[in-house]
Structure formats: C-alpha cells, structure tokens
Write an enzyme that holds these catalytic residues in place. Structure first.
Site, PDB file in Angstrom:
ATOM      1  N   LYS A  60      33.213  16.553  -7.402  1.00  0.00           N
ATOM      2  CA  LYS A  60      31.967  17.306  -7.221  1.00  0.00           C
ATOM      3  C   LYS A  60      31.402  17.647  -8.600  1.00  0.00           C
ATOM      4  O   LYS A  60      32.106  18.215  -9.450  1.00  0.00           O
ATOM      5  CB  LYS A  60      32.283  18.581  -6.442  1.00  0.00           C
ATOM      6  CG  LYS A  60      31.139  19.148  -5.646  1.00  0.00           C
ATOM      7  CD  LYS A  60      31.675  20.305  -4.820  1.00  0.00           C
ATOM      8  CE  LYS A  60      30.642  20.910  -3.937  1.00  0.00           C
ATOM      9  NZ  LYS A  60      31.100  22.201  -3.388  1.00  0.00           N
TER      10      LYS A  60
HETATM   11  C1  E4P Z   1      29.003  23.579  -0.950  1.00  0.00           C
HETATM   12  O1  E4P Z   1      29.536  22.571  -1.324  1.00  0.00           O
HETATM   13  C2  E4P Z   1      29.214  24.921  -1.513  1.00  0.00           C
HETATM   14  O2  E4P Z   1      30.595  25.065  -1.747  1.00  0.00           O
HETATM   15  C3  E4P Z   1      28.845  26.027  -0.556  1.00  0.00           C
HETATM   16  O3  E4P Z   1      28.255  25.517   0.611  1.00  0.00           O
HETATM   17  C4  E4P Z   1      28.104  27.164  -1.169  1.00  0.00           C
HETATM   18  O4  E4P Z   1      27.825  28.115  -0.174  1.00  0.00           O
HETATM   19  P1  E4P Z   1      27.316  29.586  -0.527  1.00  0.00           P
HETATM   20  O5  E4P Z   1      25.916  29.490  -1.017  1.00  0.00           O
HETATM   21  O6  E4P Z   1      27.399  30.332   0.782  1.00  0.00           O
HETATM   22  O7  E4P Z   1      28.263  30.114  -1.566  1.00  0.00           O
END
Ligand code: E4P
Length: 214
Positions: free
Chosen positions: A83
């Site tokens: 990622k």
């Molecule tokens: C996605 O890959 C992220 O880890 C996640 O969806 C972020 O979510 P949040 O905005 O609720 O922290």
C-alpha cells in the site's frame, strides 16, 4: 462486490473469515499501531488467515525507500499488496513495483484525477476514501463512483476499493454504484447482519411453534 476487512486485528479477521464473506484485508499504519504488535509478524499472520490480498503500507515518503520497503513487504507472503500513499514519489514507486510484478494499492485517493494517474502507473488497486471526504462536506461515495467510472471507461486492470467506509448506508451506496470492493471495519459487518424484522420474525416463528406443539 468483494468485501475486505479494514483492520489489523487477527481475531476480527478470523471471525469474518469463518462467516465465508471475507475476500481480503486492508491495514494502515494507524490500524497496525492500535494492535501494539510487531508489524511484519502481524501482517504474516493475517496473510495466513486470509489467503487472499492483504494490504500493508509503506512508511517512507521518498520513492527509493518506498520501493525498498515495498520489496521487503512483498517477501512476507504471496498475498501481500503493497500500500502506497498517493504522492508524486508514491506514483514513481508504484510504477517500479508494479513493473516487478508486485501488486500495489494506491491509497489516500480523493479525486478521479488521482485515480486516473494511479491506474496509469500500474496500480492493482486504488483506494478512494469516502468517509474522510464526507467529513469535510463532500460526497465521498460520489468520488468513489467517479473513480470506478475511470477504471470501467478506460478498462484499466485496476480494482477500486471504496475505503473509509463508516456505515451501513455507505455499504448500500457502494452496491448502487457497483464498486469492485469495499473495505470496511468489523463494526459495519456486524451492523450489516442485523435487521429488527429478522429478530422479530424468528421470535414469532418460535412462539408459534411452541404454541402448536403444546
Ligand atoms: C483504507 O485502506 C483505510 O485503511 C481506511 O479505510 C481508512 O478509514 P478511516 O478514514 O475510517 O480511518
């Protein structure tokens, strides 16, 4: 639609895996930090359970170190998806790693223009964040739909992950826009399973059954 779990908590992942509805997992540095465990060991354990795509995020901000971290992460398991945050360096790292056959999930996407560039750099997945856009008064799911349209219109070999999903309403919207994947917290999976009419129906059936057999 594929469902990924947005967590680094192995117990939650096992529970959803056992339900037969788990297609993958996404983690981020905040979710990993919450577990207070070794990063690479945790990610390896998650891969063992999921046996499908597991996103693990690089920490570096410069492309050389992103690439180095990405290669190290990819060695943990065949299921690792590296990622990488959407930045200029992130795009360059995505291009290099995807050129080596490593799957990359470009994260922190907030516009269709960013989505287009990430697809062109070779991202296997792109993650537009719905909830964080809602937080600042935008329509987050609308941006997810625009990103999905980019992929579908130009037929990129990229899957869209609706990220930052916070509610069952978000999940209904994800189905309406036919997004490829939604990554969701465990709490939202639990909420999706509940319906008061299901509970009332079971109670009624049981009451009728008991009355009939008396
Ligand atoms: C996605 O890959 C992220 O880890 C996640 O969806 C972020 O979510 P949040 O905005 O609720 O922290």
């Amino acid at each position: 639609m594929k469902i990924f779990l947005d967590t680094a908590n192995v117990e939650e992942i096992k529970m959803v895996k056992d339900l037969g509805v788990l297609d993958g997992v996404t983690t981020n540095p905040s979710l990993i930090a919450k577990e207070k465990k070794d990063f690479k060991k945790t990610v390896a354990e998650i891969c063992e359970v999921v046996k499908g795509p597991v996103s693990a995020e690089v920490i570096a901000l410069d492309w050389e170190t992103m690439v180095k971290e990405g290669r190290e992460l990819a060695e943990i398991s065949e299921h690792i998806v590296v990622k990488i945050p959407f930045t200029k360096d992130g795009l360059k790292a995505t291009s290099i790693l995807s050129g080596e056959g490593i799957d990359v999930n470009v994260t922190l996407i907030f516009s269709a223009n960013q989505a287009l560039l990430a697809c062109k750099a070779g991202a296997a997945y792109i993650s537009p964040f719905a909830g964080r856009l809602d937080d600042i008064g935008h329509d987050g799911i609308d941006v997810v739909a625009q990103c999905q349209a980019v992929v579908d219109t130009y037929d990129y070999d990229t899957e869209v992950i609706a990220a930052s999903i916070r509610s069952t309403a978000h999940m209904l919207q994800c189905q309406e826009i036919a997004v490829d994947i939604a990554t969701i917290p465990y709490k939202v999976i639990e909420q999706m399973m509940k319906h008061p009419l299901t509970d009332a129906g079971i109670a009624q059936f049981l009451a009728d059954w008991e009355n009939a057999v008396k």
